[in-house]
Design an enzyme around this catalytic site. Structure first.
Site, short mmCIF file in Angstrom:
data_model
loop_
_atom_site.label_atom_id
_atom_site.label_comp_id
_atom_site.label_asym_id
_atom_site.label_seq_id
_atom_site.Cartn_x
_atom_site.Cartn_y
_atom_site.Cartn_z
N HIS A 86 61.15 16.08 71.54
CA HIS A 86 61.72 17.69 71.54
C HIS A 86 62.79 17.83 70.28
O HIS A 86 63.45 16.89 69.96
CB HIS A 86 62.44 17.93 72.68
CG HIS A 86 63.77 17.79 73.18
ND1 HIS A 86 65.00 18.18 72.57
CD2 HIS A 86 64.13 16.62 73.76
CE1 HIS A 86 65.99 17.50 73.00
NE2 HIS A 86 65.59 16.45 73.89
N ASP A 88 64.47 20.92 70.06
CA ASP A 88 65.68 21.85 70.12
C ASP A 88 66.84 21.11 70.52
O ASP A 88 66.83 19.86 71.06
CB ASP A 88 65.31 22.74 71.26
CG ASP A 88 65.32 22.07 72.64
OD1 ASP A 88 64.28 21.02 72.69
OD2 ASP A 88 65.70 22.57 73.79
N ASP A 121 69.53 13.34 70.05
CA ASP A 121 68.84 14.03 71.09
C ASP A 121 68.30 15.36 70.56
O ASP A 121 68.94 16.44 70.65
CB ASP A 121 69.98 14.32 72.26
CG ASP A 121 69.56 15.17 73.63
OD1 ASP A 121 68.28 14.85 73.81
OD2 ASP A 121 70.08 15.68 74.14
N GLU A 155 63.25 22.05 75.60
CA GLU A 155 63.58 20.71 76.84
C GLU A 155 65.18 20.92 77.16
O GLU A 155 65.21 20.65 78.31
CB GLU A 155 63.38 19.48 75.99
CG GLU A 155 63.68 18.16 77.06
CD GLU A 155 65.11 17.82 77.20
OE1 GLU A 155 65.14 16.81 78.06
OE2 GLU A 155 65.85 18.14 76.20
N GLU A 156 65.87 21.47 76.42
CA GLU A 156 67.36 21.51 76.62
C GLU A 156 67.69 22.56 77.75
O GLU A 156 68.71 22.57 78.27
CB GLU A 156 68.29 21.57 75.46
CG GLU A 156 68.35 20.67 74.51
CD GLU A 156 68.73 19.37 74.93
OE1 GLU A 156 69.28 19.24 76.40
OE2 GLU A 156 69.06 18.35 74.33
N ASP A 182 58.41 9.48 76.86
CA ASP A 182 59.02 10.38 76.31
C ASP A 182 60.51 9.92 76.17
O ASP A 182 60.78 8.31 76.74
CB ASP A 182 59.40 11.37 77.67
CG ASP A 182 59.95 12.78 76.95
OD1 ASP A 182 60.35 12.84 75.79
OD2 ASP A 182 60.11 13.66 77.90
N HIS A 423 75.03 15.65 73.59
CA HIS A 423 75.65 16.91 74.20
C HIS A 423 77.35 17.17 74.04
O HIS A 423 77.78 18.05 74.67
CB HIS A 423 75.20 17.02 75.54
CG HIS A 423 73.84 17.14 75.95
ND1 HIS A 423 73.56 17.48 76.99
CD2 HIS A 423 72.82 16.96 75.08
CE1 HIS A 423 72.18 17.84 77.26
NE2 HIS A 423 71.64 17.37 76.08
#
Length: 448
Positions: A86, A88, A121, A155-156, A182, A423
């Site tokens: 992903h 995003d 991420d 995804e987030e 994934d 994050h």
């Protein structure tokens, strides 16, 4: 001796990752794309950077911004493979900006590391995967099986408009993949007690469920100079405090039993004996897991307060208050059962509880005897000397869960080593880890 793997990274790959990180593809809980120019700019970046890929593979935009590429295989009858990433990222909290070493969207390369939101991420995976495909096409390679590349844009915040819609699209087409890959676990030299210093590759074969609950209460408000004995704020605060004192039962789920079986033989003697006799020493094993936050997350449903809301002025007692608690559900549990338990734990039934946002049930454990797991295992042993590969329970969320209706052979793994800042502050990826990620995907494609 120079590691021969390093020389295989395409010359401009790091610059391509930096260009991707500079695009602020931030996801927000509303599900709406905050800045469409950044997401569409990412699409244009890929088209400029990987021209052969875009000429050869079939490209489809799903949900407005997610991308699904179909790389036709030599044998159309062979079960295809789906590889996810992903692009995003979670937003950057402006209060943390002074603590970032470099601007979060600057993609600065310093000390053999690329710094910025999304580096680990999950843009390193996305870029490394596309670099590997472009390189394979330049060599004239074509996989035996068809390969679907899915780049999710939300995804987030649950993947409801991206990966889920791609999964539904492929399901309508009757696609039954051999396996799905994934993001998920990673290589660690720090996180497995008894194995510190030795690389352990944590391959997620199962995923915890996801449930957020809003706790809310309403009582008469008023002037702060004349408070009543009870208030909405007090009720909600009491509910949150009460829940933090509760613990869900700890269990060794099938994925964690597999982890013990794979890692146990490499542990020091005492731990090796315990893992070899799980039936007898399970209470001791669970006690050891509960000693750390990461260990506890692997053996029980967790509950964490994440949002508190009440009041507008310091001298006014608010008439309502709310909190959100986030739960990650252990396999063998359900969202409905967990909700019922939370309600039973609350000391005051005037506090209302309701689910908010997407709800995901935990997944079953995938087999370690499949083509997908064997490919991951083989690539890791070629790339990382002395690595111990093991299944484990992925305690976060991934887009892969949306593909459960297509297959249970889903594996969650990112080939970076001890990633930093996900994050949080100072997210970064070393050039060595990015190279390792590229070589991993190139090896998987070569094997296919």
């Amino acid at each position: 001796m120079k590691n021969p793997v390093v020389a295989k990274l395409p010359a401009a790959a790091v610059e391509h990752l930096q260009a991707a990180v500079r695009l602020r593809t931030e996801s927000y809980r509303s599900g709406n794309v905050a800045d469409t120019s950044q997401f569409l700019g990412f699409h244009r970046l890929l088209q400029r950077t990987y021209p052969l890929l875009h000429r050869t593979l079939r490209r489809q935009v799903v949900g407005g911004y997610s991308l699904c590429y179909e790389w036709a295989g030599q044998e159309p009858s062979a079960a295809p493979v789906i590889v996810l990433a992903h692009y995003d990222v979670v937003p950057v909290d402006t209060a943390t900006l002074p603590r970032w070493k470099y601007p979060p969207f600057g993609a600065v390369q310093a000390h053999d590391t690329i710094w910025g939101r999304g580096t680990t991420d999950n843009k390193a995976n996305a870029v490394a995967l596309l670099e590997a495909v472009e390189s394979a096409l330049l060599r004239g390679q074509q996989p035996r099986r068809t390969v679907f590349l899915v780049l999710g844009h939300d995804e987030e915040v649950g993947g409801m408009h991206g990966a889920r819609q791609v999964a539904q699209l492929l399901q309508r087409r009757g696609i039954r993949p051999a396996f799905v890959l994934d993001e998920g676990g990673y290589i660690t030299r720090r996180k497995v007690p008894g194995m510190v210093g030795r690389p352990v590759a944590l391959i997620g074969t199962a995923e915890k469920g996801y449930l957020s609950l809003q706790l809310s209460a309403s009582l008469a408000g008023g002037h702060a100079a004349m408070p009543e004995k009870e208030s909405a704020v007090g009720l909600v605060a009491g509910a949150v405090a009460s829940l933090q004192q509760q613990e869900f039962a700890a269990q060794l789920t099938p994925a964690m039993q597999d982890f013990a079986t794979h890692v146990g033989p490499h542990m020091p003697f005492g731990q090796r004996v315990a893992f070899a006799n799980q039936w007898l020493l399970r209470p001791l094993i669970l006690r050891a897991y509960r000693a750390t936050a990461a260990g506890a997350a692997a053996v029980r449903t967790t509950i964490a307060p994440t949002v508190l809301q009440a009041g507008m002025k310091d001298n006014v007692i608010p008439a309502s208050a709310s909190a959100i608690v986030n739960l990650r559900l252990l396999p063998t549990t359900t969202a409905a059962g967990t909700l019922a338990q939370v309600r039973a734990w609350l000391p005051d039934q005037r506090v209302q509880v309701r689910p908010v946002g997407p709800v995901s049930e935990p997944t079953a454990a995938a087999s370690t005897e499949t083509l997908g797991y064997r490919l991951i295992d083989q690539q890791l042993h070629q790339l990382v000397p002395g690595v111990v590969t093991t299944p484990f329970l992925f305690v976060a969320q991934s887009d892969a869960r949306h593909f459960q209706p297509l297959t249970t052979d889903i594996y969650r793994f990112s080939p970076t080593t001890d990633p930093q800042g996900m994050h949080g502050e100072n997210e970064c990826v070393s050039v060595a880890s990015f190279t390792q990620t590229y070589c991993y995907f190139a090896g998987i494609l070569r094997a296919l």
